[in-house]
Scaffold this active site. Structure first.
Site, PDB file in Angstrom:
ATOM      1  N   GLY A  48       0.823  -1.218   0.000  1.00 53.60           N
ATOM      2  CA  GLY A  48       0.000   0.000   0.000  1.00 53.60           C
ATOM      3  C   GLY A  48       0.848   1.256   0.000  1.00 53.60           C
ATOM      4  O   GLY A  48       2.079   1.205   0.040  1.00 53.60           O
ATOM      5  N   ASP A  51      -6.778  -0.307   6.383  1.00 49.85           N
ATOM      6  CA  ASP A  51      -7.862   0.589   5.943  1.00 49.85           C
ATOM      7  C   ASP A  51      -8.631   1.119   7.149  1.00 49.85           C
ATOM      8  O   ASP A  51      -9.156   2.233   7.108  1.00 49.85           O
ATOM      9  CB  ASP A  51      -8.773  -0.161   4.971  1.00 49.85           C
ATOM     10  CG  ASP A  51      -7.997  -0.593   3.744  1.00 49.85           C
ATOM     11  OD1 ASP A  51      -7.410   0.279   3.081  1.00 49.85           O
ATOM     12  OD2 ASP A  51      -7.929  -1.812   3.475  1.00 49.85           O
ATOM     13  N   GLY A 100      -7.084  -4.816   2.850  1.00 51.41           N
ATOM     14  CA  GLY A 100      -7.386  -5.366   1.524  1.00 51.41           C
ATOM     15  C   GLY A 100      -7.788  -4.329   0.514  1.00 51.41           C
ATOM     16  O   GLY A 100      -8.132  -4.662  -0.622  1.00 51.41           O
ATOM     17  N   GLY A 101      -7.711  -3.040   0.931  1.00 47.91           N
ATOM     18  CA  GLY A 101      -8.018  -1.978  -0.034  1.00 47.91           C
ATOM     19  C   GLY A 101      -7.120  -2.061  -1.268  1.00 47.91           C
ATOM     20  O   GLY A 101      -7.509  -1.670  -2.359  1.00 47.91           O
ATOM     21  N   GLY A 102      -5.938  -2.618  -1.076  1.00 46.95           N
ATOM     22  CA  GLY A 102      -4.998  -2.797  -2.202  1.00 46.95           C
ATOM     23  C   GLY A 102      -5.049  -4.203  -2.781  1.00 46.95           C
ATOM     24  O   GLY A 102      -4.168  -4.577  -3.569  1.00 46.95           O
ATOM     25  N   GLU A 148      -1.053 -10.829   2.682  1.00 41.31           N
ATOM     26  CA  GLU A 148      -0.802 -10.049   3.900  1.00 41.31           C
ATOM     27  C   GLU A 148      -1.097 -10.895   5.141  1.00 41.31           C
ATOM     28  O   GLU A 148      -0.344 -10.883   6.113  1.00 41.31           O
ATOM     29  CB  GLU A 148      -1.660  -8.778   3.900  1.00 41.31           C
ATOM     30  CG  GLU A 148      -1.197  -7.770   2.861  1.00 41.31           C
ATOM     31  CD  GLU A 148      -2.119  -6.569   2.704  1.00 41.31           C
ATOM     32  OE1 GLU A 148      -1.674  -5.587   2.119  1.00 41.31           O
ATOM     33  OE2 GLU A 148      -3.269  -6.619   3.170  1.00 41.31           O
ATOM     34  N   LYS A 171      -7.446   6.450   9.929  1.00 37.33           N
ATOM     35  CA  LYS A 171      -7.755   5.012   9.910  1.00 37.33           C
ATOM     36  C   LYS A 171      -8.271   4.481  11.255  1.00 37.33           C
ATOM     37  O   LYS A 171      -8.781   3.371  11.324  1.00 37.33           O
ATOM     38  CB  LYS A 171      -6.509   4.206   9.510  1.00 37.33           C
ATOM     39  CG  LYS A 171      -5.811   4.653   8.217  1.00 37.33           C
ATOM     40  CD  LYS A 171      -6.625   4.328   7.010  1.00 37.33           C
ATOM     41  CE  LYS A 171      -5.973   4.694   5.685  1.00 37.33           C
ATOM     42  NZ  LYS A 171      -4.798   3.947   5.319  1.00 37.33           N
TER      43      LYS A 171
HETATM   44  C1  5RP Z   1      -3.569  -3.559   0.919  1.00 37.47           C
HETATM   45  C2  5RP Z   1      -3.859  -3.124   2.302  1.00 37.47           C
HETATM   46  C3  5RP Z   1      -3.317  -1.805   2.754  1.00 37.47           C
HETATM   47  O1  5RP Z   1      -2.566  -2.010   3.904  1.00 37.47           O
HETATM   48  C4  5RP Z   1      -4.446  -0.874   3.044  1.00 37.47           C
HETATM   49  O2  5RP Z   1      -5.273  -0.808   1.917  1.00 37.47           O
HETATM   50  C5  5RP Z   1      -3.934   0.530   3.399  1.00 37.47           C
HETATM   51  O3  5RP Z   1      -3.336   1.092   2.283  1.00 37.47           O
HETATM   52  P1  5RP Z   1      -2.774   2.571   2.268  1.00 37.47           P
HETATM   53  O4  5RP Z   1      -1.535   2.555   3.095  1.00 37.47           O
HETATM   54  O5  5RP Z   1      -2.490   2.841   0.802  1.00 37.47           O
HETATM   55  O6  5RP Z   1      -3.831   3.484   2.809  1.00 37.47           O
HETATM   56  O7  5RP Z   1      -4.520  -3.781   3.073  1.00 37.47           O
HETATM   57  O8  5RP Z   1      -4.245  -4.729   0.585  1.00 37.47           O
END
Ligand code: 5RP
Length: 223
Positions: free
Chosen positions: A29, A84, A95-97, A103, A121
């Site tokens: 991320g 997230d 899992g946003g990414g 992970e 967050k």
């Molecule tokens: C990726 C994730 C990331 O850790 C989550 O989406 C946070 O991302 P970012 O640091 O870009 O806000 O779980 O699957």
């Protein structure tokens, strides 16, 4: 400080948890990208990394940090990753990414999970961020119906007009409208549904520490 600067701050602060001479678990991320950039400055002091995604692997290798297969490493002392959402017990939505499965695997092989996040967050109850779930594509409709029965609204994550395909060749569904009051029970339950590869609630693999970027600097939360 803007959000990007807060991410840089916590990415750099996470270096204090890296153990010299060892292999570090690396998440995915935009916040972790800041950590990877900081890690490059001490790359001669570590053996390398186990990565949680193709994207992080590319970035680590480009900066000259060796990447090990998780199967070749028995245990990691620390895993550093973003989130997230995180609550005041260290339970997270991730899992946003779209990297949640790897992970969770790397988190499970690590003694300590250090979450790095900006203050946006931190939440009281998980669920405002649409919950990512990696699924076997043939089970998508059934799993979406199961979430609908719980009061959620699920949809398949799309990219360029087609379902997004994860590093593991599967799909992601994102579920809105959930209020996850008991993350441990929720994770246990949804993980058992046929076709669910990984649910993005990290309660069994929760954080022990969160480095939270705030306008007053980095706050360290311990769970
Ligand atoms: C990726 C994730 C990331 O850790 C989550 O989406 C946070 O991302 P970012 O640091 O870009 O806000 O779980 O699957």
């Amino acid at each position: 400080m803007n959000q990007d600067e807060l991410k840089t701050l916590v990415g750099q602060a996470a270096l204090q948890f890296v153990v010299p001479g060892q292999i570090v678990g690396v998440g995915t991320g935009s916040t972790v990208n800041k950590f990877i950039d900081a890690l490059a400055s001490i790359k001669d002091q570590i053996k390398g990394a186990v990565s949680s995604s193709e994207a992080s692997t590319v970035r680590l290798k480009a900066l000259g940090i060796p990447v090990f297969d998780s199967n070749d490493v028995s245990e990691l002392s620390v895993y550093i990753d973003g989130a997230d959402e995180i609550n005041n017990l260290g339970h997270m939505v991730k899992g946003g990414g779209a990297a949640l499965t790897r992970e969770k695997i790397v988190a499970a092989q690590s003694k300590m999970f250090v979450c790095i996040a900006d203050e946006s967050k931190l939440v009281d109850v998980l669920g405002a961020f649409p919950l990512p779930v990696e699924v076997i594509p043939m089970a998508s409709s059934r799993i979406m119906a199961q979430f609908a029965a719980m009061g959620g609204q699920a949809q398949v994550r799309m990219k360029d007009g087609a379902p997004l395909v994860t590093d593991n060749g599967q799909h992601i569904i994102d579920v809105k409208g959930l209020k996850i009051n008991d993350p441990v029970t929720f994770e246990t339950q949804v993980s058992q549904w046929p076709g669910v590869v990984t649910v993005g609630v990290f309660a069994h693999q929760k954080a022990q520490v969160c480095l939270l970027g705030t306008s007053e600097g980095v706050k360290t939360l311990k769970f």
